[in-house]
Design an enzyme around this catalytic site. Sequence first.
Site, mmCIF file in Angstrom:
data_model
loop_
_atom_site.group_PDB
_atom_site.id
_atom_site.type_symbol
_atom_site.label_atom_id
_atom_site.label_comp_id
_atom_site.label_asym_id
_atom_site.label_seq_id
_atom_site.Cartn_x
_atom_site.Cartn_y
_atom_site.Cartn_z
ATOM 1 N N HIS A 15 50.376 29.256 34.250
ATOM 2 C CA HIS A 15 50.082 29.107 35.675
ATOM 3 C C HIS A 15 49.713 30.423 36.342
ATOM 4 O O HIS A 15 49.295 30.430 37.492
ATOM 5 C CB HIS A 15 51.222 28.390 36.406
ATOM 6 N N ASP A 31 53.061 25.877 29.318
ATOM 7 C CA ASP A 31 52.785 26.928 30.304
ATOM 8 C C ASP A 31 52.512 28.256 29.615
ATOM 9 O O ASP A 31 53.135 29.260 29.929
ATOM 10 C CB ASP A 31 53.983 27.032 31.264
ATOM 11 N N SER A 70 57.159 35.252 36.599
ATOM 12 C CA SER A 70 56.377 34.358 35.743
ATOM 13 C C SER A 70 55.453 35.149 34.833
ATOM 14 O O SER A 70 54.678 35.968 35.315
ATOM 15 C CB SER A 70 55.524 33.421 36.599
#
Lengths: 353, 327
Positions: B85, B122, B192
């Site tokens: 992402h 992801d 992230s």
Amino acid sequence: MIRKRPHLLWLLASMVLLLGAVALPAHAQKNAHERNHASVKAAFRDVVAQTHKSVVIVYSDGNPIAMGAIVRKDGHILTKGSELHGDLECLLYDSRRLPAKLVGYQKKNDLALLKIDAQNLLPVTWAKKDTPVGSWLTTPGLTKDPLAIGVASVKPRTIRPQSGVLGIQFDPLEIGSRIDAVFPGSGAQKAGLRVNDIIREANGKAIENIVREVEGREVHSRVSLKEIIGGYQPGERVHLVIERGQQELRVTATLGWLSSLMQSDSHANMDITLGGPLSERRAGFEKVLQHDTILRPRDCGGPIVNLDGETVGINIARAGRTSSFAIPASVVQAVLPDLLSGKLPPPDGFLEE
Amino acid sequence: MLFVRRFVLFVLLLLLAAGRGQAAEIEQIFAGAAPESVADLKTMQKRVQRITKNAIEATVAVQVGNAHGSGVVVSKDGYVLTAGHVVGRPNLDVLFTFADGSTARGITLGRISGQDLGVIRDSGLLKITDKGDWVTAELGDSSKLRPGQWCLATGHPNGYMSGRRPVVRVGRILVANSMLIATDCTLVGGDSGGPLFDMDGKIIGIHSRIGEELNQNMHVPVNRFRRNWEQLAHPNRKRPFLGVRGGLSKIGADLAEVHEGSPAERAGLQVGDIIIEFNGVTIPSFGKLAELVRGAKPNDVVTLHVLRGGETDPAKAIELQLKIGGK
């Protein structure tokens, strides 16, 4: 990087699914594998064997609100200033609970000095060396097991101050300081401010309506209130005089964070919504040592020690989901003489509610 | 004198034994046991501090448009692992910021993201295009992780902040399987794409997402990057596919769906068929079939042995020719 709220909610929703499928069967086992499990904390017993005697729990009007660090054997105790209000007491490791007096406050690092009537206490031993990133750090409580454990996450650095927010709105088309809206969850709401209250004074200064002329038109603003409040940080208190109908009321409100009043998609908002509660005063420090210990706001104010039991700092804030802050020992030691000598007396009305 | 010498020898042996015992013990702790003493904690601390230096220097802040995340450099030619992402889409400009504040430019490559049957994928890959001598971290093996194992996370919580190097957290693995690692290394937005390391300083996962609880920190197992490397590194290259969805048969790869107009349909495959052989290789499950298709190239022609209509005898399998598709 996860920025959009709907997106985040979606992720959460799907994660609950995943956890339901993956983690729950192992639930009983899972706790035993956590870093903060009692079996790991037990290894730190020798670290806090002496230092837990230098720790106090600070009570405010009968409720535990912070930890404290004994810095002189005659009963001088450092703690987190912005949590203090009302009548103060300190609970010692030997179960004595003694009234405490606020004798000093340094706003820059939110450090307060208390005095209790006691003798021959065991003061903390300050660490002489810096704390390398990756070092184990222990937050002692009053017992033989540590309150919490963690590691040093980043080299000490400055945290810039933020402006506190009262959480009210004026009508831009109106003259005067009549409250037009009170934001839910704000310090204003918690202090009981209502729509149509008129603010007359803030911290002893009268609120004046300022009229300026811009391009031939009159523009009204309540600049003076903004100026007064703008000098204070989230977590600090302001004393207001308000007019409600025929009454004049005195109200103390704690300033909050703009980010917690807004449905924003910022990272700061994730910090607020995902994880435990945070300290209101968590910005504006000369220097902090960031560590990954999970603390509650009321666990701040006491010493944090290295594996040799030396105090490397004073826990000063639960700052986010991933971070707690401590004021490093060197900074504390530099300000301590001024706190002890009375050069930094607490401002008038500091403990008023 | 002899006594003294013997005594010294004895003490030396004892010390050696103790030293050995300690080394073995610390490996046991890193593998999932709890430390028992301050001595154990000091040994752990020494190791954490040793692996921290390289971990921090290999961790980068990543900016793609207005989005901020983290990543880790894994090769001298500048490949950077991150979360799917964070990548967005291929060929976007990326600004990398290193621990010392210096920066480099690069591009986004591929990503594998989205949700499929409750599983979240992801993974993402970036590449530094500027020339430079990058500090790298080594890929570990995420297939042998166990609950309780100690780990270290770095990244840029709340996004890159000038004057703050990548932030270190130490925790333990709570859940580990081929799709997901969960730890109590606390993460937040901005982390992230950052790396999760084992106590040898090797990458075992990439930070992906969090839950409300402080022990809900999720990482993509690093073996998923290995397995999908070609797809991540060459996002525009066509990928081999059949156009089927698998069932749960225990004797081969049974087909729960055959997509319209797909290579599988063109080859004559039907719903309910069980593929038991692929170019002479026995297929015990749908997973094996998927692995072999991934290893094939679009337009390869392969021979399949298929059980149809409830047939279970491999001798009665029918033979089909199939041209692998590309998409």
